[in-house]
Design an enzyme around this catalytic site. Structure first.
Site, PDB file in Angstrom:
ATOM      1  N   SER A  65       2.626  43.881 -27.257  1.00 41.09           N
ATOM      2  CA  SER A  65       3.607  43.154 -25.660  1.00 41.09           C
ATOM      3  C   SER A  65       3.937  45.035 -24.974  1.00 41.09           C
ATOM      4  O   SER A  65       4.857  44.530 -23.751  1.00 41.09           O
ATOM      5  CB  SER A  65       4.580  42.993 -26.339  1.00 41.09           C
ATOM      6  OG  SER A  65       4.871  41.694 -25.781  1.00 41.09           O
ATOM      7  N   TYR A 241      12.825  42.432 -26.964  1.00 41.73           N
ATOM      8  CA  TYR A 241      13.075  41.416 -27.374  1.00 41.73           C
ATOM      9  C   TYR A 241      14.780  41.032 -27.134  1.00 41.73           C
ATOM     10  O   TYR A 241      15.093  41.656 -26.126  1.00 41.73           O
ATOM     11  CB  TYR A 241      12.577  41.322 -28.716  1.00 41.73           C
ATOM     12  CG  TYR A 241      11.658  41.049 -28.838  1.00 41.73           C
ATOM     13  CD1 TYR A 241      10.065  40.808 -27.475  1.00 41.73           C
ATOM     14  CD2 TYR A 241      10.838  42.439 -29.457  1.00 41.73           C
ATOM     15  CE1 TYR A 241       9.243  41.668 -27.936  1.00 41.73           C
ATOM     16  CE2 TYR A 241       9.514  42.806 -29.318  1.00 41.73           C
ATOM     17  CZ  TYR A 241       8.646  41.934 -29.053  1.00 41.73           C
ATOM     18  OH  TYR A 241       7.250  42.246 -29.438  1.00 41.73           O
TER      19      TYR A 241
HETATM   20  N1  GLU Z   1       0.328  39.072 -28.547  1.00 41.90           N
HETATM   21  C1  GLU Z   1       1.449  38.955 -28.490  1.00 41.90           C
HETATM   22  C2  GLU Z   1       1.616  36.846 -28.682  1.00 41.90           C
HETATM   23  O1  GLU Z   1       1.603  36.993 -27.471  1.00 41.90           O
HETATM   24  C3  GLU Z   1       1.844  39.732 -28.404  1.00 41.90           C
HETATM   25  C4  GLU Z   1       3.385  39.567 -29.148  1.00 41.90           C
HETATM   26  C5  GLU Z   1       4.159  40.762 -28.444  1.00 41.90           C
HETATM   27  O2  GLU Z   1       3.832  41.666 -28.986  1.00 41.90           O
HETATM   28  O3  GLU Z   1       5.535  40.638 -28.761  1.00 41.90           O
HETATM   29  O4  GLU Z   1       2.083  36.685 -28.922  1.00 41.90           O
END
Ligand code: GLU
Length: 312
Positions: A65, A241
């Site tokens: 992310s 997040y």
């Molecule tokens: N490639 C991951 C997804 O789409 C990234 C998620 C993340 O690192 O928060 O689930």
């Protein structure tokens, strides 16, 4: 002063090791579940371009992310502020990164570019404008790291377990938000998430953001001031997040984490910090990495609202 910084770094890393057993690697992308969760590394890149390292700071892992910051910066540079925020908001969602509930029930566009729905919307703009190779070259420059490559195994592993992100992309398409096909948008999005970086590369990127978008070693401007200001604001409010609020209170440094275990942190006008610790907490943030940052913030007075800032 240099030695003091190295000692603070070493202590922070050692004190954080006890947290590792409380976390788990991400397994919803099977290849990420195979990473050794004991890894822990930190790197600080200071204004003079010097790197200070401790632990596994040169082990490659996928950016996940954290690439959302690069994609947002690229979109702002290429499409401008209005067009970028025409279809994605700038508010924290309070939901998990891969949620589609709010998007479906109460909003016509994703809450912000740091969650999957927002990043897939951004990738759909970008995939009309720019190739993956150009995005890779841009990432290498921002991270001051020419060795960054696509991790093919992680890319294929995620593409093989893409149902949830596909659901998000189709929902975005149904709302008229995607500018390219579901397949093209997801392909660019997943490729960007699968770039192999190190804690050192993230600290270099952090320093560029801390230096108003200029590579302090070459003097080259890589990003406009307004882009850097926007990106850092969104990292502060949405980068960790649904743990972003507590992190802002406790650490007070614009940061972005990824489920590969990375954290990128920007201490404005002072330094970039990169972390690698693949054991994650329930929200998806590196559990030991956050511990390192809490200790560094308190010992080095890194919080953006700290009243007294010492010189390192
Ligand atoms: N490639 C991951 C997804 O789409 C990234 C998620 C993340 O690192 O928060 O689930």
């Amino acid at each position: 002063m240099e030695q003091l910084l190295d000692r603070i770094l070493e202590d922070a890393l050692n004190n954080a090791r006890k947290m590792i057993e409380l976390g788990k690697t991400a397994t919803y992308i099977p290849e990420l579940g195979r990473v050794n969760k004991e890894y822990l590394g930190v790197c600080i890149c200071t204004g003079d371009g010097r790197y200070h390292v401790s632990g596994d700071s040169d082990v490659r892992f996928t950016i996940q992310s954290i690439s959302k910051v690069i994609a947002l910066a690229a979109a702002l540079e290429r499409c401008g502020f209005e067009k970028t925020f025409d279809r994605v908001g700038m508010e924290p969602s309070g939901d998990s990164f891969d949620s589609l509930v709010r998007l479906d029930l109460s909003s016509d566009y994703p809450s912000n570019p740091m969650i999957n729905s927002g990043a897939i919307a951004i990738a759909s703009h970008l995939s009309c404008e720019v190739s993956f190779e150009r995005m890779l070259a841009f990432t290498k420059k921002l991270c001051m790291d020419d060795e960054i490559t696509l991790n093919e195994k992680v890319y294929h592993s995620e593409m093989g377990h893409i149902s949830r992100n596909k659901a998000i992309a189709y929902l975005l398409e149904s709302k008229g938000i995607l500018e390219s096909s579901v397949e093209d948008s997801l392909d660019l999005y997943v490729r960007m998430c699968s770039l192999n970086v190190t804690a050192r590369s993230l600290s270099g990127f952090g320093l560029v953001l801390a230096s108003d978008g200029i590579n302090p070693l070459t003097g080259e401007r890589l990003l406009h001031s307004k882009v850097v200001q926007t990106v850092k604001s969104i990292m502060l409010t949405c980068g960790m997040y649904d743990g972003s609020g507590r992190f802002a209170v406790e650490v007070g440094v614009p940061s972005k984490s990824g489920v590969g275990g990375g954290i990128l942190s920007v201490v404005d006008k002072r330094m970039g910090i990169g972390i690698f610790g693949p054991a994650l907490d329930t929200k998806g943030n590196s559990i030991a990495g956050q511990h390192v940052l809490r200790e560094l913030s308190s010992k080095m007075r890194l919080h953006m609202f700290a009243d007294h800032v010492p010189e390192y």
